[in-house]
Design a protein around this motif. Sequence first.
Motif, PDB file in Angstrom:
ATOM      1  N   UNK A 184       5.862   8.695   1.756  1.00 15.39           N
ATOM      2  CA  UNK A 184       6.819   9.782   1.901  1.00 15.39           C
ATOM      3  C   UNK A 184       6.447  10.627   3.102  1.00 15.39           C
ATOM      4  N   UNK A 185       7.438  11.106   3.856  1.00 15.56           N
ATOM      5  CA  UNK A 185       7.096  11.887   5.055  1.00 15.56           C
ATOM      6  C   UNK A 185       6.664  13.314   4.715  1.00 15.56           C
ATOM      7  N   UNK A 186       6.740  13.674   3.411  1.00 16.55           N
ATOM      8  CA  UNK A 186       6.255  14.993   2.977  1.00 16.55           C
ATOM      9  C   UNK A 186       5.008  14.841   2.103  1.00 16.55           C
ATOM     10  N   UNK A 187       4.281  13.739   2.289  1.00 23.28           N
ATOM     11  CA  UNK A 187       3.062  13.479   1.503  1.00 23.28           C
ATOM     12  C   UNK A 187       2.063  14.620   1.683  1.00 23.28           C
ATOM     13  N   UNK A 188       1.649  15.220   0.558  1.00 25.33           N
ATOM     14  CA  UNK A 188       0.738  16.360   0.621  1.00 25.33           C
ATOM     15  C   UNK A 188      -0.727  15.952   0.740  1.00 25.33           C
ATOM     16  N   UNK A 189      -0.996  14.621   0.800  1.00 20.20           N
ATOM     17  CA  UNK A 189      -2.382  14.150   0.913  1.00 20.20           C
ATOM     18  C   UNK A 189      -2.655  13.350   2.191  1.00 20.20           C
ATOM     19  N   UNK A 190      -1.639  13.138   3.023  1.00 22.77           N
ATOM     20  CA  UNK A 190      -1.883  12.347   4.227  1.00 22.77           C
ATOM     21  C   UNK A 190      -0.711  12.389   5.188  1.00 22.77           C
ATOM     22  N   UNK A 191      -0.998  12.278   6.484  1.00 22.08           N
ATOM     23  CA  UNK A 191       0.063  12.242   7.498  1.00 22.08           C
ATOM     24  C   UNK A 191       0.480  10.797   7.761  1.00 22.08           C
ATOM     25  N   UNK A 192       1.508  10.642   8.578  1.00 14.03           N
ATOM     26  CA  UNK A 192       1.989   9.297   8.908  1.00 14.03           C
ATOM     27  C   UNK A 192       1.019   8.547   9.820  1.00 14.03           C
TER      28      UNK A 192
ATOM     29  N   UNK B 109       0.861  -1.184   0.000  1.00 16.23           N
ATOM     30  CA  UNK B 109       0.000   0.000   0.000  1.00 16.23           C
ATOM     31  C   UNK B 109       0.899   1.236   0.000  1.00 16.23           C
ATOM     32  N   UNK B 110       0.800   2.034  -1.056  1.00 18.80           N
ATOM     33  CA  UNK B 110       1.616   3.236  -1.176  1.00 18.80           C
ATOM     34  C   UNK B 110       0.711   4.461  -1.011  1.00 18.80           C
ATOM     35  N   UNK B 111       0.930   5.206   0.081  1.00 16.40           N
ATOM     36  CA  UNK B 111       0.212   6.462   0.311  1.00 16.40           C
ATOM     37  C   UNK B 111      -1.307   6.287   0.306  1.00 16.40           C
ATOM     38  N   UNK B 112      -1.778   5.166   0.870  1.00 18.58           N
ATOM     39  CA  UNK B 112      -3.225   4.930   0.954  1.00 18.58           C
ATOM     40  C   UNK B 112      -3.861   5.732   2.083  1.00 18.58           C
ATOM     41  N   UNK B 113      -5.202   5.743   2.089  1.00 19.83           N
ATOM     42  CA  UNK B 113      -5.955   6.470   3.112  1.00 19.83           C
ATOM     43  C   UNK B 113      -6.885   5.495   3.836  1.00 19.83           C
ATOM     44  N   UNK B 114      -6.985   5.652   5.155  1.00 24.88           N
ATOM     45  CA  UNK B 114      -7.977   4.865   5.900  1.00 24.88           C
ATOM     46  C   UNK B 114      -9.019   5.759   6.574  1.00 24.88           C
ATOM     47  N   UNK B 115      -8.771   7.079   6.579  1.00 25.57           N
ATOM     48  CA  UNK B 115      -9.743   8.059   7.064  1.00 25.57           C
ATOM     49  C   UNK B 115      -9.406   9.403   6.430  1.00 25.57           C
ATOM     50  N   UNK B 116     -10.291  10.365   6.596  1.00 26.48           N
ATOM     51  CA  UNK B 116     -10.117  11.686   5.980  1.00 26.48           C
ATOM     52  C   UNK B 116      -9.371  12.614   6.938  1.00 26.48           C
ATOM     53  N   UNK B 117      -8.349  13.301   6.437  1.00 25.41           N
ATOM     54  CA  UNK B 117      -7.601  14.274   7.227  1.00 25.41           C
ATOM     55  C   UNK B 117      -7.702  15.653   6.570  1.00 25.41           C
ATOM     56  N   UNK B 118      -7.415  16.678   7.371  1.00 20.74           N
ATOM     57  CA  UNK B 118      -7.433  18.044   6.824  1.00 20.74           C
ATOM     58  C   UNK B 118      -6.412  18.207   5.700  1.00 20.74           C
TER      59      UNK B 118
ATOM     60  N   UNK C 192     -14.659  16.244  -0.779  1.00 18.65           N
ATOM     61  CA  UNK C 192     -14.904  17.498  -0.056  1.00 18.65           C
ATOM     62  C   UNK C 192     -16.332  17.648   0.458  1.00 18.65           C
ATOM     63  N   UNK C 193     -17.207  16.694   0.148  1.00 17.92           N
ATOM     64  CA  UNK C 193     -18.581  16.858   0.643  1.00 17.92           C
ATOM     65  C   UNK C 193     -18.658  16.521   2.133  1.00 17.92           C
ATOM     66  N   UNK C 194     -19.584  17.171   2.796  1.00 20.04           N
ATOM     67  CA  UNK C 194     -19.710  17.081   4.256  1.00 20.04           C
ATOM     68  C   UNK C 194     -19.889  15.641   4.730  1.00 20.04           C
ATOM     69  N   UNK C 195     -20.717  14.878   4.032  1.00 17.78           N
ATOM     70  CA  UNK C 195     -21.018  13.511   4.495  1.00 17.78           C
ATOM     71  C   UNK C 195     -19.816  12.581   4.380  1.00 17.78           C
ATOM     72  N   UNK C 196     -18.770  12.995   3.620  1.00 19.29           N
ATOM     73  CA  UNK C 196     -17.596  12.135   3.456  1.00 19.29           C
ATOM     74  C   UNK C 196     -16.575  12.333   4.567  1.00 19.29           C
ATOM     75  N   UNK C 197     -16.751  13.381   5.374  1.00 18.47           N
ATOM     76  CA  UNK C 197     -15.769  13.663   6.431  1.00 18.47           C
ATOM     77  C   UNK C 197     -15.610  12.480   7.390  1.00 18.47           C
ATOM     78  N   UNK C 198     -16.677  11.714   7.572  1.00 21.09           N
ATOM     79  CA  UNK C 198     -16.651  10.594   8.527  1.00 21.09           C
ATOM     80  C   UNK C 198     -16.264   9.266   7.880  1.00 21.09           C
TER      81      UNK C 198
END
Length: 255
Positions: A202-210, A126-135, A177-183
């Motif tokens: 990458x530790x400078x990923x612009x779409x997700x934190x570590x 898994x490269x730079x995947x997402x499991x929840x939404x972050x700012x 970006x829709x409100x219902x997707x925040x959760x």
Amino acid sequence: MSTNLIEVKEKKLYIEYNHSLEDRPTLIFLHDSLGCTQLWRDFPMKLSEGSQCNVLVYDRLGYGKSDPMLTDERPNNYMEIEADLLKDLLTELNITDAILFGHSDGGTIALITASKYPKNVKAVICEAGHIFVEEVTLKGVYDAWEAYKTTNLAERLQKYHGDKVERLFKVWTETWTRESYRNWNIEYLLKDITCPLLFIQGDADEYGTLDQVEKTIEQVSGISDKYIIPNVGHTPHKEVSDLVLKKATEFIQNL
């Protein structure tokens, strides 16, 4: 490498498939929100050669040369739906030993597929995947939307997606970006991942934190490892291709 359109549940998906190696697993590449088969460039073949695996690269529904998306609005669980479609593709091609390599959304789809269909998946990278939404994710999406409006990004993407570009960009940005997707959150699925997992970021990923990496590694049930690369952004396989190839090859050889 054979190329063709394959029909899966009445939807045509474009695939590039090389399965000349007997008794070896199949690497399956899942691209990101604006990606497609072409944009992986030579990375899949290099990893295939280095790890001595068969390889399947495909355009997700709505991208590249595959059929367009069915609607202009994605449901919040669209990545679970795509994982189901991937399972149908694996069944169609009789692949039972997949090693999934997913980037960004593709990484998330890989995690979901491994959790729902463990018998089909041998391992996940898994490269730079997402499991929840972050700012930071939302900021990345807004920045991309601004670039789409103010630069020639649409024109550049047209080369790969043709007349699908406007729709896929609109659907991607509006979903995240829709409100219902925040959760939106898939942490509840992680315990069902029993195969080996390598999470690259990458530790400078612009779409997700570590946090995305740490919380995934903590919650899966199988053996897991992380590879955090300093000063690298959202696409390590392009930014530091040799490092990612080396690490991914080692991971596959150790399975």
